[in-house]
Design a protein around this motif. Structure first.
Motif, PDB file in Angstrom:
ATOM      1  N   ARG A 570     -16.356 -51.276  36.677  1.00 30.75           N
ATOM      2  CA  ARG A 570     -17.304 -50.085  35.794  1.00 30.75           C
ATOM      3  C   ARG A 570     -18.831 -49.921  36.291  1.00 30.75           C
ATOM      4  O   ARG A 570     -19.134 -48.964  35.793  1.00 30.75           O
ATOM      5  CB  ARG A 570     -16.970 -50.368  34.396  1.00 30.75           C
ATOM      6  N   ARG A 657     -14.230 -42.085  43.175  1.00 34.72           N
ATOM      7  CA  ARG A 657     -13.351 -42.540  41.813  1.00 34.72           C
ATOM      8  C   ARG A 657     -12.433 -40.914  41.713  1.00 34.72           C
ATOM      9  O   ARG A 657     -11.350 -41.428  41.294  1.00 34.72           O
ATOM     10  CB  ARG A 657     -14.145 -42.596  40.639  1.00 34.72           C
ATOM     11  N   GLU A 683      -6.114 -40.555  33.888  1.00 32.74           N
ATOM     12  CA  GLU A 683      -7.658 -41.086  34.235  1.00 32.74           C
ATOM     13  C   GLU A 683      -8.508 -40.117  35.060  1.00 32.74           C
ATOM     14  O   GLU A 683      -9.965 -39.938  34.635  1.00 32.74           O
ATOM     15  CB  GLU A 683      -7.499 -42.282  35.209  1.00 32.74           C
ATOM     16  N   TYR A 687     -12.055 -38.852  33.493  1.00 33.48           N
ATOM     17  CA  TYR A 687     -13.260 -39.306  34.161  1.00 33.48           C
ATOM     18  C   TYR A 687     -14.001 -38.105  34.347  1.00 33.48           C
ATOM     19  O   TYR A 687     -15.260 -37.978  34.243  1.00 33.48           O
ATOM     20  CB  TYR A 687     -12.971 -40.048  35.286  1.00 33.48           C
ATOM     21  N   THR A 688     -13.352 -36.635  34.622  1.00 34.51           N
ATOM     22  CA  THR A 688     -14.045 -35.558  35.195  1.00 34.51           C
ATOM     23  C   THR A 688     -14.604 -34.811  33.881  1.00 34.51           C
ATOM     24  O   THR A 688     -15.653 -34.239  34.171  1.00 34.51           O
ATOM     25  CB  THR A 688     -12.862 -34.912  36.025  1.00 34.51           C
ATOM     26  N   ARG A 695     -21.449 -41.539  33.347  1.00 33.71           N
ATOM     27  CA  ARG A 695     -20.476 -40.895  34.244  1.00 33.71           C
ATOM     28  C   ARG A 695     -20.893 -39.786  34.928  1.00 33.71           C
ATOM     29  O   ARG A 695     -20.841 -39.676  36.079  1.00 33.71           O
ATOM     30  CB  ARG A 695     -19.183 -40.607  33.513  1.00 33.71           C
TER      31      ARG A 695
END
Length: 752
Positions: A570, A657, A683, A687-688, A695
């Motif tokens: 991370r 990622r 995921e 994440y997006t 992030r």
């Protein structure tokens, strides 16, 4: 003798011998003494006695500088980083067949800066196609020959005019063949320094650079960079020899440095004297390499003293004289002080005494109205910088500061140094202090690494845009050119990085060619990927996984992806060469990357490059990324691209990622592992779309990531969901976005 050969032989060996800074804390019997330093006006001699509190304050100042990011480890890290970058940029020029050398000078490469000083990056490009002549007999056929002219009644010391000679006959040119040339009264054709800078400025603007900054000899299109295009002088100069003769027999500079200085080239930079009638034509001699060697010979106390001088200049003197007093003035003061004091004084507990001595020297210079250049005789560094009025104002303030025993250092606001000084007097818990220093040290180290990798990726990108239609042959030529430098110890580590990246690209292109012919990629090509996997945490491994997926080796692809997921903890920071996110270089970003011992079991630098596919690699990439290589749906969109976008918009580039999750979705789907496939899609969605600050600062291509997510929904048969994410992608970039193609396709599917 080739230009620079003797310098590389002597000067580099000297720099290597002095770059290990030692901080000797040998107090001996002096540590127990009360010393008062007084300066006798009549004799100018120093009596080694200072107030007792100066010893304690010196230790507190050293601790405060350590807390501010000016510790030994960070100083050496800065030096190593910028020497590496210097080698990288020099190899880039040579690989492209351009006979230039590059040098990083100034505070960043010396390590004499702190985060609060926010020092610019000084970069000099030496144009080695030029032959500078001291006399006519130095003329060389086929070179750009320039004769150095200096007349005492016309040109001030350090300033030269450059007369142009013909390329194939040793005769002065009589015609103005280029806009950079001007005609002198005596019918001499001169190279104009001002027109030289104008030509560089026009070149930048012709290549689409809007913001070009001119400052002194610098013409730069990069924020916070001073870039100087200079002309090398490899012949011995009388000014330099005079300085070497003056310094012989002294304790400093050392003999080895003087020997290296004899063969070190100087540079002619495009800057005239402000009071000269020929200031638009004049060139200034600059002994940058000698000055860098002098700086590299400083011990830790001398470096700290110089840093404090700069902090005083920027935090206190600037309130009186603005930016008229420069870091170079402070550096020159340091040179004179080190030359005139015994080495036994330059220890940590004497720091405040030494600082006060430096201010005494500056005070005397202000009284005389003259600060002589340390190397070149006859040059007053106050000329054109510090007016008489400002000199008087600064003199009054420095005199007051000395009389008050430097109490004003407690008011230095930069890096909260004054507050830190006061805090050093309070009982502090040693472990917390060390943790704080370690955190700042690690943060600066990570920032330096990030900027270095960012610069290196830019260089690799620059190489790609120069490739012609025969990519494979071009890469082989590049590899051959770069590999020539592998025997050079100073350049070897940089060469290996170049080779790894170029070899990886060649390997991927060959694999793509085989896949295009619908043949199987042979095992040897796949095994070759191991030589380039260590460039970063993820990008090359993800390209290998993509190749394995495209080749039908799904189980192997899964193993590679699982390996990437373990490495991609991370704390990993994304690195992109073509886009910049505001705040991605803030020191606080890297402070939050402090690693726990269990976080990074592979002990790799926590950085992941964006994954990039050029057109010649397209068969190694998932089909959806082919659209990224054709982002525009109309020629009008191409015209809207800025110069940087023109370099990368004809290839696919995606953050590591999101690409990891997308490849997992494809691979697990191909293996029929539905649960894992849906988890990978979740995921990617998370994440997006969930935009927390850390992030978003790692997402350089959000529109591409949304396109991958939209494609997942499309493959799930959820066309409305796919359309939603493609339209979300267009909200980030309405033009030059492959989402325009995807929207049209999905709308057709919905209408069926």
């Amino acid at each position: 003798m080739e230009k620079g050969d003797s310098y590389n032989a002597k000067a580099e060996s000297y720099v290597d011998s002095v770059k290990g800074i030692t901080d000797k804390r040998q107090w001996g019997s002096m540590a127990m003494k009360t010393v008062i330093i007084t300066k006798t006006k009549r004799t100018g001699n120093l009596n080694h006695i200072i107030p007792e509190h100066f010893t304690a304050l010196s230790i507190r100042m050293s601790e405060a500088l350590d807390d501010s990011g000016a510790g030994k480890h960070t100083i050496m890290e800065r030096r190593r980083t910028f020497m590496w970058r210097e080698s990288m940029e020099m190899i880039l020029y040579q690989a492209n067949g351009i006979n230039n050398e590059c040098f990083h000078f100034g505070s960043q490469s010396e390590g004499t800066t702190t985060p609060g000083l926010n020092s610019d990056i000084d970069f000099l490009i030496s144009c080695n196609k030029v032959n500078t002549m001291a006399v006519w007999g130095d003329w060389e056929a086929g070179m750009w020959n320039l004769l150095m002219l200096q007349e005492e009644d016309i040109n001030p010391p350090q300033q030269y005019l450059l007369q142009y000679f013909r390329k194939y006959t040793p005769e002065p040119e009589t015609l103005l063949l280029h806009d950079q040339y001007v005609m002198k009264d005596t019918v001499q054709v001169l190279l104009s320094s001002e027109r030289w800078k104008q030509d560089i400025e026009f070149h930048h603007k012709d290549h689409g650079e809007v913001h070009v900054t001119k400052c002194g000899p610098s013409v730069s299109c990069i924020p916070n960079w001073d870039v100087v295009f200079a002309i090398p002088v490899c012949k011995p100069l009388p000014e330099i020899q005079h300085w070497i003769d003056r310094c012989r027999g002294r304790h400093w500079p050392p003999v080895q440095l003087l020997e290296a200085a004899q063969v070190a080239p100087c540079f002619l930079v495009p800057a005239g004297h402000p009071d000269s009638d020929y200031k638009r034509e004049e060139w200034r001699v600059s002994p940058n390499l000698i000055e860098r060697m002098l700086m590299f010979s400083f011990n830790m106390t001398q470096i700290r003293c110089y840093i404090v001088l700069k902090l005083i200049k920027k935090s206190l003197f600037a309130k009186i004289v603005g930016d008229s007093l420069t870091s170079f003035h402070c550096k020159t003061i340091m040179f004179y002080c080190i030359e005139r004091t015994q080495p036994s004084l330059w220890f940590e507990h004497n720091l405040m005494f030494l600082l006060r001595f430096c201010l005494h020297v500056l005070k005397k210079c202000l009284q005389m109205g003259r600060l002589p250049h340390y190397i070149i005789e006859g040059v007053n560094l106050f000329d054109g910088k510090l007016s008489k009025v400002k000199q008087r104002r600064l003199l009054v303030y420095i005199d007051s500061m000395i009389r008050s025993n430097l109490q004003d250092v407690f008011y230095i606001g930069i890096d909260t140094l004054g507050c830190r000084l006061q805090a050093c007097g309070i009982l502090r818990i040693g472990q917390d202090v060390e943790l704080g220093r370690a955190c700042l040290r690690n943060s600066i180290s990570l920032l330096l690494k990030f900027e270095c990798l960012n610069s290196f990726l830019g260089v690799i990108t620059d190489q790609m845009k120069r490739f012609n239609t025969n990519f494979d042959k071009t890469i082989q030529n590049k590899l051959r050119n770069v590999f020539e430098y592998s025997t050079n110890v100073r350049l070897k580590s940089v060469v290996l990085e170049f080779v790894k990246n170029l070899f990886s690209l060649q390997n991927s292109m060959q694999s793509s060619y085989i896949l295009r012919l619908r043949n199987s990629v042979y095992n040897e090509l796949i095994r070759r990927f191991q030589y380039s996997l260590q460039t970063d945490v993820a990008s090359k491994r993800l390209k290998l996984a993509s190749l394995l997926y495209a080749s039908g080796h799904l189980h192997s692809a899964v193993r590679v992806l699982e390996d990437v997921e373990k490495r991609y903890h991370r704390k990993v920071k994304s690195v992109c060469s073509c886009r910049h996110i505001k705040g991605d270089c803030d020191l606080q970003v890297f402070a939050s990357m402090k690693l726990e011992k269990c976080d990074n079991v592979f002990n790799e630098p926590p950085f992941a490059f964006c994954v990039m596919f050029v057109r010649q690699e397209m068969y190694c990439a998932p089909y959806i990324l082919w659209f990224e290589m054709n982002r525009n749906i109309a020629e009008e969109e191409v015209a809207q691209r800025n110069p940087l976008e023109k370099q990368w918009m004809d290839r696919a580039e995606v953050d590591a990622r999101p690409f990891l999750y997308y490849l997992q979705y494809l691979t697990y789907g191909g293996l029929g592992e539905r649960y894992k496939q849906l988890h990978a899609m979740e995921e990617l969605d998370s994440y997006t779309c969930i935009g927390d600050e850390m992030r978003m600062i790692n997402l350089y291509h959000p529109e591409t990531s949304l396109n991958l997510l939209g494609h997942c929904y499309e493959m799930e048969g959820n066309f409305q969901g796919a359309l939603h994410y493609y339209e979300e992608s267009l909200s980030w970039a309405g033009t030059n976005n492959a989402a325009n193609w995807h929207v049209q396709r999905v709308q057709r599917l919905i209408s069926i």
